[in-house]
Design an enzyme around this catalytic site. Structure first.
Site, PDB file in Angstrom:
ATOM      1  N   SER D  95       0.791  -1.227   0.000  1.00 23.13           N
ATOM      2  CA  SER D  95       0.000   0.000   0.000  1.00 23.13           C
ATOM      3  C   SER D  95       0.825   1.278   0.000  1.00 23.13           C
ATOM      4  O   SER D  95       0.293   2.361  -0.218  1.00 23.13           O
ATOM      5  CB  SER D  95      -0.989  -0.005   1.169  1.00 23.13           C
ATOM      6  OG  SER D  95      -0.355   0.361   2.356  1.00 23.13           O
ATOM      7  N   LYS D 138      -6.844   4.228   8.419  1.00 23.72           N
ATOM      8  CA  LYS D 138      -5.817   5.123   7.889  1.00 23.72           C
ATOM      9  C   LYS D 138      -6.284   6.578   7.903  1.00 23.72           C
ATOM     10  O   LYS D 138      -5.516   7.499   8.201  1.00 23.72           O
ATOM     11  CB  LYS D 138      -5.463   4.710   6.456  1.00 23.72           C
ATOM     12  CG  LYS D 138      -4.624   3.428   6.376  1.00 23.72           C
ATOM     13  CD  LYS D 138      -4.479   2.954   4.935  1.00 23.72           C
ATOM     14  CE  LYS D 138      -3.456   1.835   4.800  1.00 23.72           C
ATOM     15  NZ  LYS D 138      -3.375   1.308   3.426  1.00 23.72           N
TER      16      LYS D 138
HETATM   17 CA   LIG Z   1       1.023   4.446   2.067  1.00 25.72          CA
END
Ligand SMILES: [Ca+2]
Ligand SMILES: [Ca+2]
Ligand SMILES: [Ca+2]
Ligand SMILES: [Ca+2]
Ligand SMILES: [Ca+2]
Ligand SMILES: [Ca+2]
Ligand SMILES: [Ca+2]
Ligand SMILES: [Ca+2]
Ligand SMILES: [Ca+2]
Ligand SMILES: [Ca+2]
Ligand SMILES: [Ca+2]
Ligand SMILES: [Ca+2]
Lengths: 195, 195, 195, 195, 195, 195
Positions: D95, D138
């Site tokens: 990611s 996140k």
């Molecule tokens: Ca990242």
């Protein structure tokens, strides 16, 4: 048996602070340069993360060679060896970052490190110093070993302030944010360049 | 079966002291040079830490080639092989450091090692000799093997003083702090240089 | 199924003695040279210690190339391949040292190995042959395989003397201390050099 | 302790979003260039998949050097070092792909990254941005760390729309499909080129 | 599903015999040459011992390049790739040795392999073919796959003679001692050289 | 979440079919070329067997460069990178062989891959396509992902014929024996060469 501070009278030798399962201790980071082609050799029973600190320190110095009045070529013409004594003890973690940076800066510049100084802190590639753990244990070990001044990350200030005043009496703390501050604090003025 | 001291009549062969789970023993560190490009080869079933000692010893000699009146180029023009016999026995730890240093110094200078001499001690990159463990067992083994002189770190003096006097009768101890002292004590005067 | 002695009619093929959990056996060490740059290739399902024996043997020959009237350059201009047949069986240990040395000496000199000869012994970098284990089992295997002469370390003499005389009838033993003796005993006189 | 956004005032420093077993966090991807031969060095206790993201990002930039007005040669004449601070924490997963791409694009172009911007997304070799997991965690971490704008894959839009509006108040989202959009959104206009 | 013999109409393709936990099977060894520098690439999910067979086969051919009328230089100017299809199945053991030798001999000489021929046998560096296991299972598999001729080690003759005559009806066996015999038996006469 | 077919509008991108423990899926193989020296880089969390497929595909193309009107030199002057997206998922097995071959053929020739086409099949070094498993699951996944044409090994025809007709309605199958057929079927006619 705890290690004692030992006059660092050769460039490249810096006193760091370590935190192990049996308490804090000081350790020495030693570096030396020989004629070569820019190879980095690491010895002293070091784990992967600690080896990475050495790589970061060396790459950072290369990218900021002007701070020490170094010519870029010197990095291609020398082999660098970093050793951390007491090979019987495995060592790991990022907290020797600023110690490794200082050792390399000392070796490449030929400037010795100030006496009775120790340090602990993680380094980054953008020049920041990051806080590390085990501050209390490290400071007590430093005192026992006759250290007088300690460089820490600004973000470790709160860890020092939590320690009973008596324990830190006689110790001078330098709190830093940037890796350049470490180099400026730790290295003696240039006298005669060695390399 | 314990190893016996065997006249080291070839440069590069040095007697070290080892400490294993079944007691002390002597071991030989052998080195030889061939035409090459500075490659270091290590054999004898050595662990990572013992291999690191060899790297430190070689790098240290490179950085202090003047001690042996060597030209810097010699390190680039020779391959170095260090072997520790009895390949069936795994060996590790930093205590063969000064033995490896002496072996390399002997090979590169062509000066043989003094007879009936053994040694044990960790080395550092800044030239210090560090203390090691198992002193009592190592000394008893040395005596059995007909060793007459032993080089140890100054900080191992206390370990010798704890041994019953009778056990160390006839043995002469040299306590050192610096790696240069080891080389000066161990190597015979130069006669005809070999390499 | 035990291996039988097979005329070693090509230089580089030497008969060694092995000791496994199911008794003694003979094995062949084969080496061959091709045009190259001094690379050493090892095959035959060999463990680390056995591979080290090959490295020691090759380095030793390089350092003593005069014994075989070889020019130093030959080691840089040939690739060396050592193979130990029966790849399905893992093999390890230092006891094939003198066998490997003899195989390389034979390949580099072009001198074949004496017929019906086998050997076992560890090698060192200073030229000594060291004793190895399993002597009784190895000797019985050698006899079954039609071996007539065996080279052993002088320090293995006592192991032979412990064997019932009948078992060793018809076998001639050569006890050696130095690696040079092995080469002198094992290789046939030079006729026409092959490499 | 959660990491706080820290002005990225040096080219090569980009804020990414990570998702760990203890919740979301921000992390910094740092890259720097030194004179070299195109070697890529990765530090920061990174797993194999995360290292692969760096390889993909660098190869992609090489193949699309025209986007940043770079000459092809620059990739052969620089060594690239990517570091992800907090070496004590192992990191892995794909990611950080767009974060690494942005870091490299910033280092090679000398253009800094927009302030208070974070991002997360997998990259491909054909220029697509792929969705990643842990979006809610996140985003909450980004908000706590004072992030104002976030770049996500278009296919992560649905994950944001599932979050209670209050939690994302004050955050601006950029949804992208292509890696080129990330670079155009993230980098400040060129002023004076650094490398 | 058992593999069927498939016309080997390209040089470099040879049919071998394998013995697995679920019985015998045939397998193909394929090799190809490309412009290069003598690199050997091995694919097909091969174990260490099987990879060693390829190394031995290639080294042996280099040392006996005259057998195929090859110039020594060809080995330095080609990269060699050996593949054993059915990558999902791990393969190991020394018994594909003569098959690999034949494949390389075919690729380097440009001579195709005889039709409906299979083989199994270990190779050595001195040119001997060694016996292998699983002969009965391998032969039954060969017959099922429409193989007509089989090359085996002379020392495997007894294993064939133990098989009921009916099972081997229609199969022609070639028993060999030397690797040169394999090449002479397996390769078709040279017509137009390919490489 | 299953992957959807996405227009492969860049050369080097090919749609493959995968079979995992949770059913079939499509995957993309991406390749790109940069100036270099023939190095092959593989990313995407690939297992050893899948990496071997890439090696075989590249070696095969080198040996048959004439099929795509490529000059031999191009393989020495480009670095090749193959990536398989979704780095969080480990991938292995030989079934992406023809997909990798097609991807490389597309990148090197600059010819794009036909739209809505997917494929699965093992490759060999002699140019054969081998059958693979999971055909039913792969085909259902292809249909869900909007694939219209599928390339399979001739020996997988029977697996398709076992599937209920309704499930494969609207899908066109191409059964191949040789790798050259795959390239001819998959690549669009050359228009303007890219590399
Ligand atoms: Ca990242
Ligand atoms: Ca200590
Ligand atoms: Ca420290
Ligand atoms: Ca001993
Ligand atoms: Ca010692
Ligand atoms: Ca045997
Ligand atoms: Ca032997
Ligand atoms: Ca953090
Ligand atoms: Ca099969
Ligand atoms: Ca076979
Ligand atoms: Ca998917
Ligand atoms: Ca596929």
């Amino acid at each position: 048996e705890k290690t004692k501070y030992d006059n660092n009278d050769v460039p490249g030798v810096v006193t760091g602070l370590a935190w192990t399962s049996v308490g804090g201790d000081i350790l020495f980071i030693e570096s030396s340069l020989t004629k070569g082609k820019g190879k980095l050799t690491l010895t002293g029973n070091l784990g992967e993360v600690m080896k990475e600190s050495a790589v970061i320190a060396l790459e950072f110095l290369k990218a900021h060679s002007d701070w020490l009045d170094l010519e870029q070529d010197v990095f291609d013409e020398k082999n660098v060896h970093i050793h951390v004594p007491e090979g019987a003890t495995p060592k790991d973690g990022p907290s020797a970052g600023i110690t490794m940076l200082t050792s390399l800066a000392s070796s490449f510049s030929g400037r010795k490190v100030k006496k009775n100084l120790a340090m602990t802190g993680e380094i980054t590639l953008r020049g920041e110093v990051l806080p590390v753990g085990g501050i209390k244990e490290k400071i007590l070990a430093a005192k026992r070993a006759n250290i007088k001044e300690i460089i820490l990350c600004e973000r470790n200030r709160k860890d020092v302030e939590e320690i009973t005043a008596d324990y830190v009496k006689g110790l001078k703390f330098h709190y830093v944010k940037k890796m350049k501050e470490v180099i400026d604090l730790a290295l003696e003025k240039k006298t005669n360049k060695k390399i």
